[in-house]
Motif scaffolding. Structure first.
Motif, PDB file in Angstrom:
ATOM      1  N   ALA A 191       1.375   1.885  -8.948  1.00 53.91           N
ATOM      2  CA  ALA A 191       0.488   0.318  -9.281  1.00 53.91           C
ATOM      3  C   ALA A 191      -0.922   1.248  -9.107  1.00 53.91           C
ATOM      4  O   ALA A 191      -2.051   0.396  -8.124  1.00 53.91           O
ATOM      5  N   GLY A 192      -1.224   1.787  -8.937  1.00 53.43           N
ATOM      6  CA  GLY A 192      -2.660   2.571  -9.405  1.00 53.43           C
ATOM      7  C   GLY A 192      -2.417   3.471  -7.944  1.00 53.43           C
ATOM      8  O   GLY A 192      -1.417   4.028  -7.882  1.00 53.43           O
ATOM      9  N   SER A 193      -3.037   4.324  -8.060  1.00 51.25           N
ATOM     10  CA  SER A 193      -3.378   5.684  -6.463  1.00 51.25           C
ATOM     11  C   SER A 193      -3.643   4.639  -4.787  1.00 51.25           C
ATOM     12  O   SER A 193      -3.343   5.649  -4.053  1.00 51.25           O
ATOM     13  N   GLU A 194      -3.353   3.887  -4.910  1.00 51.82           N
ATOM     14  CA  GLU A 194      -3.278   2.742  -3.911  1.00 51.82           C
ATOM     15  C   GLU A 194      -2.219   1.624  -3.826  1.00 51.82           C
ATOM     16  O   GLU A 194      -2.107   1.333  -2.238  1.00 51.82           O
ATOM     17  N   ALA A 195      -1.449   1.832  -4.318  1.00 51.87           N
ATOM     18  CA  ALA A 195      -0.791   0.380  -4.067  1.00 51.87           C
ATOM     19  C   ALA A 195       0.643   0.657  -4.836  1.00 51.87           C
ATOM     20  O   ALA A 195       1.029   1.691  -5.765  1.00 51.87           O
ATOM     21  N   ILE A 196       1.916   0.559  -4.413  1.00 52.20           N
ATOM     22  CA  ILE A 196       2.671  -0.139  -5.263  1.00 52.20           C
ATOM     23  C   ILE A 196       3.573  -1.125  -5.321  1.00 52.20           C
ATOM     24  O   ILE A 196       3.361  -1.778  -4.371  1.00 52.20           O
ATOM     25  N   LEU A 197       3.964  -1.465  -6.951  1.00 47.66           N
ATOM     26  CA  LEU A 197       5.013  -3.182  -6.149  1.00 47.66           C
ATOM     27  C   LEU A 197       6.515  -2.700  -6.484  1.00 47.66           C
ATOM     28  O   LEU A 197       6.609  -1.948  -7.005  1.00 47.66           O
ATOM     29  N   VAL A 206      14.680 -12.026   3.374  1.00 48.33           N
ATOM     30  CA  VAL A 206      14.575 -10.762   4.009  1.00 48.33           C
ATOM     31  C   VAL A 206      13.196  -9.979   4.376  1.00 48.33           C
ATOM     32  O   VAL A 206      12.224 -10.542   4.364  1.00 48.33           O
ATOM     33  N   ASN A 207      13.044  -9.399   5.493  1.00 54.40           N
ATOM     34  CA  ASN A 207      12.351  -8.563   5.887  1.00 54.40           C
ATOM     35  C   ASN A 207      10.982  -8.464   4.915  1.00 54.40           C
ATOM     36  O   ASN A 207      11.684  -6.124   4.753  1.00 54.40           O
ATOM     37  N   ALA A 208      10.115  -8.372   4.324  1.00 57.64           N
ATOM     38  CA  ALA A 208       9.594  -7.795   3.628  1.00 57.64           C
ATOM     39  C   ALA A 208       8.482  -6.664   4.589  1.00 57.64           C
ATOM     40  O   ALA A 208       8.386  -5.899   3.592  1.00 57.64           O
ATOM     41  N   ARG A 209       8.198  -6.627   5.058  1.00 59.27           N
ATOM     42  CA  ARG A 209       7.721  -5.132   5.838  1.00 59.27           C
ATOM     43  C   ARG A 209       8.598  -3.877   6.408  1.00 59.27           C
ATOM     44  O   ARG A 209       7.651  -2.719   5.954  1.00 59.27           O
ATOM     45  N   ALA A 210       9.546  -4.561   6.352  1.00 63.27           N
ATOM     46  CA  ALA A 210      10.410  -3.557   6.421  1.00 63.27           C
ATOM     47  C   ALA A 210      10.858  -2.922   4.794  1.00 63.27           C
ATOM     48  O   ALA A 210      10.848  -1.455   5.087  1.00 63.27           O
ATOM     49  N   VAL A 211      10.793  -3.494   3.950  1.00 61.64           N
ATOM     50  CA  VAL A 211      10.846  -3.597   2.336  1.00 61.64           C
ATOM     51  C   VAL A 211       9.753  -3.063   2.159  1.00 61.64           C
ATOM     52  O   VAL A 211      10.120  -1.346   1.593  1.00 61.64           O
ATOM     53  N   ALA A 212       8.190  -2.407   2.585  1.00 64.23           N
ATOM     54  CA  ALA A 212       7.159  -2.278   1.911  1.00 64.23           C
ATOM     55  C   ALA A 212       7.612  -0.937   2.187  1.00 64.23           C
ATOM     56  O   ALA A 212       6.779   0.493   1.693  1.00 64.23           O
ATOM     57  N   ALA A 213       7.882  -0.346   3.620  1.00 63.58           N
ATOM     58  CA  ALA A 213       7.875   0.517   4.090  1.00 63.58           C
ATOM     59  C   ALA A 213       8.676   1.196   3.792  1.00 63.58           C
ATOM     60  O   ALA A 213       8.367   2.475   3.527  1.00 63.58           O
ATOM     61  N   MET A 214       9.976   1.396   3.334  1.00 65.31           N
ATOM     62  CA  MET A 214      10.787   1.791   2.616  1.00 65.31           C
ATOM     63  C   MET A 214      10.539   1.811   1.591  1.00 65.31           C
ATOM     64  O   MET A 214      10.591   3.373   0.824  1.00 65.31           O
ATOM     65  N   ALA A 215      10.165   1.024   0.921  1.00 65.52           N
ATOM     66  CA  ALA A 215       9.215   1.154  -1.188  1.00 65.52           C
ATOM     67  C   ALA A 215       8.237   2.054  -0.749  1.00 65.52           C
ATOM     68  O   ALA A 215       9.016   2.920  -1.703  1.00 65.52           O
ATOM     69  N   ALA A 216       7.869   2.473  -0.147  1.00 61.79           N
ATOM     70  CA  ALA A 216       6.393   3.361   0.111  1.00 61.79           C
ATOM     71  C   ALA A 216       7.066   4.738   0.085  1.00 61.79           C
ATOM     72  O   ALA A 216       6.990   5.759  -0.595  1.00 61.79           O
ATOM     73  N   ARG A 257       1.014  -1.274  -0.119  1.00 58.85           N
ATOM     74  CA  ARG A 257       0.263   0.000  -0.067  1.00 58.85           C
ATOM     75  C   ARG A 257       0.730   0.916   0.635  1.00 58.85           C
ATOM     76  O   ARG A 257       1.895   0.875   0.320  1.00 58.85           O
ATOM     77  N   ARG A 258       0.746   2.367  -0.619  1.00 59.48           N
ATOM     78  CA  ARG A 258       1.134   3.658   0.076  1.00 59.48           C
ATOM     79  C   ARG A 258       1.394   4.389   0.983  1.00 59.48           C
ATOM     80  O   ARG A 258       2.442   5.080   0.918  1.00 59.48           O
ATOM     81  N   ASP A 259       1.008   3.721   1.548  1.00 57.24           N
ATOM     82  CA  ASP A 259       1.280   4.182   3.298  1.00 57.24           C
ATOM     83  C   ASP A 259       1.822   3.637   3.995  1.00 57.24           C
ATOM     84  O   ASP A 259       2.315   3.371   5.105  1.00 57.24           O
ATOM     85  N   GLY A 260       2.188   2.124   3.070  1.00 60.73           N
ATOM     86  CA  GLY A 260       3.353   1.321   3.007  1.00 60.73           C
ATOM     87  C   GLY A 260       3.472   0.017   4.109  1.00 60.73           C
ATOM     88  O   GLY A 260       4.529  -0.383   4.346  1.00 60.73           O
TER      89      GLY A 260
END
Length: 127
Positions: free
Chosen positions: A90-96, A45-55, A31-34
């Motif tokens: 990936a749209g207004s709500e998500a990133i890939l 890989v710590n997927a949650r940490a990567v998600a937050a950083m990617a956002a 999600r865009r908020d990480g």
């Protein structure tokens, strides 16, 4: 609840489709908020940490593109000594996120990642 499980399964199927490209080691939908939506990243890989950083990377890139008046954010490619990754809107709500081998063919990866971005839109429309 069953609807959420079904949606998560569909999203994981989309990620598995992407990982069939030989240069892609793993991927995730965020999600865009990480917050992590679905992950196909390697177990170490710590997927949650990567998600937050990617956002954060996507958000900063969107802001800088707007400030520079160069159009809409599309993607960021990060090159590192042992690999690379792509963060793609990936749209207004998500990133890939796609984790790539160091020697990845970026042209092929770009085509596949954009196709998966379209699949994500189809999954979101169903739910």
């Amino acid at each position: 609840m069953a609807e959420q499980v079904e949606k998560r399964k569909e999203l994981e199927d989309v990620l598995h489709h992407l990982e069939r490209v030989g240069d892609i080691i793993g991927s995730a939908i965020v999600r865009r908020d990480g917050l992590l939506i679905a992950s196909g990243l390697p177990a170490e890989v710590n997927a949650r940490a990567v998600a937050a950083m990617a956002a954060a990377i996507a958000g900063t890139s969107e802001s800088s593109a707007k400030e520079l008046k160069i159009g809409e954010f599309e993607q960021v490619i990060v090159n590192a000594s042992q690999g690379q990754y792509v963060v793609l809107g990936a749209g207004s709500e998500a990133i890939l996120i796609a984790l790539l081998r160091k020697e990845a063919n970026l042209g092929l990866v770009s085509v596949k990642v954009r196709a998966v971005k379209d699949l994500l839109g189809e999954v979101k429309q169903k739910v």
